[in-house]
Design an enzyme around this catalytic site. Structure first.
Site, PDB file in Angstrom:
ATOM      1  N   HIS A 175      -5.930   6.832  -2.466  1.00 44.94           N
ATOM      2  CA  HIS A 175      -6.873   5.920  -1.822  1.00 44.94           C
ATOM      3  C   HIS A 175      -8.111   5.689  -2.682  1.00 44.94           C
ATOM      4  O   HIS A 175      -8.611   6.604  -3.321  1.00 44.94           O
ATOM      5  CB  HIS A 175      -7.308   6.481  -0.465  1.00 44.94           C
ATOM      6  CG  HIS A 175      -6.258   6.346   0.579  1.00 44.94           C
ATOM      7  ND1 HIS A 175      -6.130   7.220   1.622  1.00 44.94           N
ATOM      8  CD2 HIS A 175      -5.274   5.423   0.738  1.00 44.94           C
ATOM      9  CE1 HIS A 175      -5.113   6.842   2.380  1.00 44.94           C
ATOM     10  NE2 HIS A 175      -4.579   5.762   1.864  1.00 44.94           N
ATOM     11  N   HIS A 209       0.842  -1.203   0.000  1.00 40.59           N
ATOM     12  CA  HIS A 209       0.000   0.000   0.000  1.00 40.59           C
ATOM     13  C   HIS A 209       0.879   1.255   0.000  1.00 40.59           C
ATOM     14  O   HIS A 209       0.693   2.167  -0.807  1.00 40.59           O
ATOM     15  CB  HIS A 209      -0.897  -0.057   1.251  1.00 40.59           C
ATOM     16  CG  HIS A 209      -1.739   1.149   1.514  1.00 40.59           C
ATOM     17  ND1 HIS A 209      -3.111   1.122   1.460  1.00 40.59           N
ATOM     18  CD2 HIS A 209      -1.426   2.419   1.879  1.00 40.59           C
ATOM     19  CE1 HIS A 209      -3.601   2.313   1.754  1.00 40.59           C
ATOM     20  NE2 HIS A 209      -2.593   3.127   2.016  1.00 40.59           N
ATOM     21  N   GLU A 210       1.849   1.296   0.877  1.00 40.08           N
ATOM     22  CA  GLU A 210       2.724   2.483   0.954  1.00 40.08           C
ATOM     23  C   GLU A 210       3.520   2.662  -0.336  1.00 40.08           C
ATOM     24  O   GLU A 210       3.666   3.774  -0.833  1.00 40.08           O
ATOM     25  CB  GLU A 210       3.692   2.365   2.132  1.00 40.08           C
ATOM     26  CG  GLU A 210       3.043   2.281   3.493  1.00 40.08           C
ATOM     27  CD  GLU A 210       1.963   3.304   3.695  1.00 40.08           C
ATOM     28  OE1 GLU A 210       2.069   4.416   3.149  1.00 40.08           O
ATOM     29  OE2 GLU A 210       0.980   2.981   4.386  1.00 40.08           O
ATOM     30  N   HIS A 252       1.469   4.168  -2.965  1.00 35.54           N
ATOM     31  CA  HIS A 252       1.423   5.630  -2.821  1.00 35.54           C
ATOM     32  C   HIS A 252       2.672   6.261  -3.436  1.00 35.54           C
ATOM     33  O   HIS A 252       2.592   7.191  -4.223  1.00 35.54           O
ATOM     34  CB  HIS A 252       1.387   6.022  -1.345  1.00 35.54           C
ATOM     35  CG  HIS A 252       0.038   5.934  -0.715  1.00 35.54           C
ATOM     36  ND1 HIS A 252      -1.119   6.307  -1.333  1.00 35.54           N
ATOM     37  CD2 HIS A 252      -0.325   5.541   0.529  1.00 35.54           C
ATOM     38  CE1 HIS A 252      -2.139   6.130  -0.496  1.00 35.54           C
ATOM     39  NE2 HIS A 252      -1.686   5.659   0.630  1.00 35.54           N
TER      40      HIS A 252
END
Ligand SMILES: [Zn+2]
Length: 492
Positions: free
Chosen positions: A185, A175-176, A179
């Site tokens: 999101h 997830h990071e 980004h």
């Protein structure tokens, strides 16, 4: 959160007269932040939301929830952007140089490497250990929580990704890193209200901005107007995916552990939300689009069922979950030869029971079925009984059934006993049905049959029987309802 920042009225957002950089701007809809008409947010918050370069990471009060891997959900970063004003400068076109800070423990490093390997394998993005490059990702382990800048930000040079205490899990590191590679999101999508309902009443006012929707629009300086980007409003035409690893959990930021902030409009998707297993097919597809990976292939493969060309092997496709083969024309393989395959639905309901046990050495086990009906028919699946550990997002043990025509997003996931006695009708004559077990034993019993699109339910007849048993820890039986009623059911 500090309260000393200069406060500006939210209304400024729509008339922000100095675009942060040059041509593309992120627009926040005031109504999404303002549920009472007088709310203002701080300039700092505003710039964090708008400029797309930093995640606001200490907004939430500490609120720890028990989860596998000690994840603290307030530590998940809170916003993102697909395309911002500097695209494509915000992507790592020439690869991602990365470094590990000495503060990272070995488990964190392993989880980060797994994420790097994943995004390398699933996209055309290159990664390399940093040597002399001025712009690079620095993974650190000595700051609070898990957070990242969104996209490549050349102004930072050394661009930090924090994998702090409690973040050493692939669901978080992937997830990071997503980004850092430029993805925001899922529930920030401008079209999220078609898929989820946001309940602002359970969220503290000064945290509401976390639920802002973002739009990427073009800023035309010459005539001082914003215009929605022709790039499909930055979602690349891909469907909203409630099972995205970039989606909040249902209770993220809720003041009440049992009251969700986000509720799926299709109630069968409620338990799909907030999974932390890893990126979904749509997450991967978006990243491929964002990096224009399709351009690496001179010709695109003839992918079916929503697949797309694999830029690392242009002859084959990346397939939605449940599909396999070079062009996604087949059923995805199962972990064992003793499970998976086609289940032919008939007018009379059949009962299927399957148990996957975690008694053997393989941890991650999944059995993939395609329930098929004749052309023009729809499939009814009736979940009779589930025996599983019930967690938000059902990402450890559970079942997933894809009842929609679009096979790309994550389907209905169930892992809780209260999901039983649920009859769902499909949109097409094919239902991928995936049973998976990663941590604990999992059992499900379900019935399936087909109906004509307008027919009612009738599941009281019998047909042939198939029984499968083996030593891989999977027990499956496909039984006509009649036999089951006579007591021939061999387990559960
Ligand atoms: Zn995030």
């Amino acid at each position: 959160m500090t309260s000393s920042n200069h406060q500006i009225p939210i209304a400024y957002l729509t008339r922000f007269s100095t675009p942060l950089r040059n041509s593309i701007q992120i627009l926040i809809f005031p109504s999404d932040i303002l549920y009472e008409g007088d709310m203002a947010i701080s300039y700092k918050q505003l710039s964090l939301i708008v400029n797309g370069s930093t995640e606001y990471r200490k907004a939430a009060k500490p609120r720890y929830k028990e989860r596998k891997g000690d994840l603290k959900d307030n530590e998940r970063p809170k916003r993102q952007a697909y395309l911002d004003q500097n695209y494509p400068a915000t992507i790592w076109k020439n690869g991602v140089p990365f470094m590990f800070h000495e503060s990272l423990n070995p488990i964190a490093k392993a989880a980060i490497l797994k994420a790097i390997h994943f995004w390398y394998r699933e996209t055309c993005i290159e990664f390399r250990p940093r040597t002399f490059q001025k712009e690079y990702l620095l993974f650190i382990g000595n700051d609070d929580g898990c957070w990242s800048t969104v996209g490549r930000d050349a102004s930072q040079g050394k661009q930090v990704v924090s994998i702090g205490d409690g973040c050493e899990h692939f669901g978080v590191t992937s997830h990071e890193l997503a980004h850092a590679l430029g993805v925001f999101h899922e529930q920030s999508r401008f079209d999220r209200d078609e898929s989820v309902t946001f309940n602002p009443r359970v969220v503290e006012k000064d945290l509401l901005f976390n639920f802002a929707k973002v739009l990427v629009v073009n800023w035309h300086a010459e005539n001082n107007v914003f215009q929605i980007s022709p790039r499909q409003m930055s979602t690349y035409g891909l469907p909203y995916d409630i099972g995205s690893v970039m989606h909040y959990t249902p209770t993220e930021f809720s003041n009440f552990p049992s009251i969700p902030t986000l509720t799926a409009i299709d109630t069968n998707l409620q338990q799909t939300m907030g999974q932390l297993e890893g990126p979904s097919f749509v997450d991967v597809h978006i990243m491929n689009q964002h990096y224009q990976c399709q351009d690496k292939c001179e010709t695109q493969a003839p992918c079916q069922n929503g697949g797309f060309t694999n830029s690392r092997n242009c002859k084959v496709c990346k397939c939605p979950t449940g599909f396999g083969g070079a062009y996604c024309q087949l059923i995805a393989p199962s972990f064992s030869p003793f499970c998976g395959g086609i289940l032919n639905a008939e007018e009379t309901a059949r009962r299927f029971d399957i148990t996957i046990r975690q008694s053997t050495t393989t941890r991650s086990k999944s059995c993939v079925y395609h329930i098929k009906a004749p052309e023009g028919k729809k499939i009814i699946v009736n979940i009779v009984k589930i025996d599983s550990r019930c967690i938000e997002g059902c990402y450890q043990d559970g079942l997933e059934m894809k009842m929609k025509k679009d096979f790309r997003p994550v389907g209905y996931r169930f892992c809780c006993p209260e999901s039983s006695r649920r009859k769902i009708v499909s949109e097409s004559n094919l239902v991928p049905f995936i049973v998976y077990s990663r941590e604990n034993d999992f059992s499900v019993s379900f019935e399936y049959s087909f109906v004509s699109p307008n027919a009612g339910f009738d599941d009281e007849k019998a047909s042939n029987s198939v029984i499968i048993d083996n030593s891989d820890g999977v027990l499956a039986s496909d039984t006509p309802i009649l036999l089951q009623k006579l007591g021939f059911q061999r387990h559960l």
